[in-house]
Motif scaffolding. Sequence first.
Motif, short mmCIF file in Angstrom:
data_model
loop_
_atom_site.label_atom_id
_atom_site.label_comp_id
_atom_site.label_asym_id
_atom_site.label_seq_id
_atom_site.Cartn_x
_atom_site.Cartn_y
_atom_site.Cartn_z
N PRO A 9 0.83 -1.25 0.11
CA PRO A 9 -0.03 0.00 0.08
C PRO A 9 0.74 1.25 0.13
CG PRO A 9 -0.11 -1.15 2.10
CD PRO A 9 0.60 -2.15 1.12
N ALA A 10 1.81 1.35 0.37
CA ALA A 10 2.88 2.36 0.52
C ALA A 10 3.70 2.86 -0.98
CB ALA A 10 3.96 2.18 1.48
N CYS A 11 4.35 1.53 -1.52
CA CYS A 11 5.12 1.89 -2.80
C CYS A 11 4.46 1.27 -3.82
CB CYS A 11 6.65 1.51 -2.51
SG CYS A 11 6.85 -0.18 -2.41
N GLN A 12 3.58 0.36 -3.84
CA GLN A 12 2.60 -0.33 -4.97
C GLN A 12 3.43 -1.19 -5.57
OE1 GLN A 12 -0.31 0.40 -5.21
NE2 GLN A 12 0.05 2.00 -3.55
N VAL A 42 -5.64 4.20 1.71
CA VAL A 42 -6.14 5.19 0.79
C VAL A 42 -5.67 5.18 -0.71
CG1 VAL A 42 -6.36 7.89 0.47
CG2 VAL A 42 -6.48 7.01 2.52
N LEU A 43 -6.68 5.17 -1.73
CA LEU A 43 -5.95 4.85 -3.06
C LEU A 43 -6.53 6.04 -4.01
CD1 LEU A 43 -7.51 1.36 -3.36
CD2 LEU A 43 -5.23 2.02 -2.98
N ASP A 44 -5.51 6.27 -4.99
CA ASP A 44 -5.95 7.04 -6.04
C ASP A 44 -6.21 6.44 -7.14
OD1 ASP A 44 -3.37 6.32 -7.03
OD2 ASP A 44 -2.44 8.31 -6.63
N GLU A 45 -6.36 6.77 -8.47
CA GLU A 45 -6.91 5.88 -9.46
C GLU A 45 -5.61 4.92 -9.81
OE1 GLU A 45 -8.70 7.27 -12.97
OE2 GLU A 45 -9.37 9.21 -12.04
N ALA A 46 -4.45 5.11 -9.76
CA ALA A 46 -3.20 4.64 -10.38
C ALA A 46 -3.23 3.54 -9.25
CB ALA A 46 -2.03 5.45 -10.49
N LYS A 93 -10.07 2.74 0.48
CA LYS A 93 -10.89 3.86 0.55
C LYS A 93 -10.55 4.68 -0.83
CE LYS A 93 -12.53 6.41 4.09
NZ LYS A 93 -13.80 5.76 4.23
N LEU A 94 -11.59 5.20 -1.71
CA LEU A 94 -11.26 5.91 -2.79
C LEU A 94 -12.09 6.94 -2.78
CD1 LEU A 94 -9.94 4.70 -6.14
CD2 LEU A 94 -12.02 6.54 -5.88
N ASP A 95 -11.75 8.23 -2.58
CA ASP A 95 -12.15 9.55 -2.76
C ASP A 95 -12.71 9.92 -4.27
OD1 ASP A 95 -13.36 12.14 -2.82
OD2 ASP A 95 -11.45 12.97 -1.49
N THR A 96 -14.29 10.00 -4.48
CA THR A 96 -14.75 10.07 -5.79
C THR A 96 -14.50 11.33 -6.13
OG1 THR A 96 -16.76 10.31 -4.85
CG2 THR A 96 -16.44 8.02 -5.39
N GLU A 97 -14.16 12.11 -5.42
CA GLU A 97 -14.01 13.60 -5.74
C GLU A 97 -12.65 13.88 -6.37
OE1 GLU A 97 -16.23 16.71 -5.48
OE2 GLU A 97 -17.37 14.91 -5.36
N GLN A 98 -11.89 13.10 -5.79
CA GLN A 98 -10.49 12.91 -6.46
C GLN A 98 -10.28 12.19 -7.79
OE1 GLN A 98 -7.98 15.13 -5.24
NE2 GLN A 98 -9.80 15.94 -4.15
N ALA A 99 -11.21 11.12 -7.83
CA ALA A 99 -11.04 10.02 -8.85
C ALA A 99 -12.49 10.06 -9.72
CB ALA A 99 -10.80 8.80 -8.39
N GLN A 100 -12.84 10.97 -10.13
CA GLN A 100 -13.96 11.24 -10.93
C GLN A 100 -14.42 10.48 -12.18
OE1 GLN A 100 -15.49 15.21 -11.41
NE2 GLN A 100 -15.33 15.85 -9.00
N ALA A 101 -13.06 10.21 -12.78
CA ALA A 101 -13.37 9.72 -14.00
C ALA A 101 -13.27 8.13 -13.74
CB ALA A 101 -11.91 9.91 -15.01
N LEU A 102 -12.60 7.60 -12.72
CA LEU A 102 -12.70 6.39 -12.39
C LEU A 102 -14.10 5.86 -11.80
CD1 LEU A 102 -11.47 3.44 -11.97
CD2 LEU A 102 -10.80 4.41 -9.62
#
Length: 147
Positions: A9-12, A42-46, A93-102
């Motif tokens: 989760p830290a460096c993927q 906490v995840l982003d799209e990538a 968790k994935l914030d949909t405001e930060q990853a709207q396209a996903l």
Amino acid sequence: MDTLHIVCPACQTTNRVRNDQLGAHPDCGRCKQPLFQGRPVVLDEAAFERQRTRSELPLLVDFWAPWCGPCRMMAPAYEQAAALLEPHMRVAKLDTEQAQALAGRLNIRSIPTLALFVGGREVARQPGALTRADDIVRWARSQLATA
């Protein structure tokens, strides 16, 4: 001896972990951070794509937004559920405001929404807040049993 590929989760980085070592608090071979921390990642799209496609663990994702009242109500229970579900499931968790396209690509229409991914594909979805950790754990495990 069976092994699993688990994404840090830290460096993927993808790590190979023996099944019998899952409960022994394994660390990442690259960055030395714990692979499991007993709380949602906490995840982003990538990071979401990497966890979904490279890890052999089931992936439970809470799609949420900071302004969402029900999302904030569910957060403490989701945090507790992560401690109960790891290390046999990655909880994120994935914030949909930060990853709207996903969120759009995954057809997330309401938040919070829990989605369970196994082998890279979505196998179950639960819209709406579950405010008790045992309800989240029960739902996730029951969906996993039928996947």
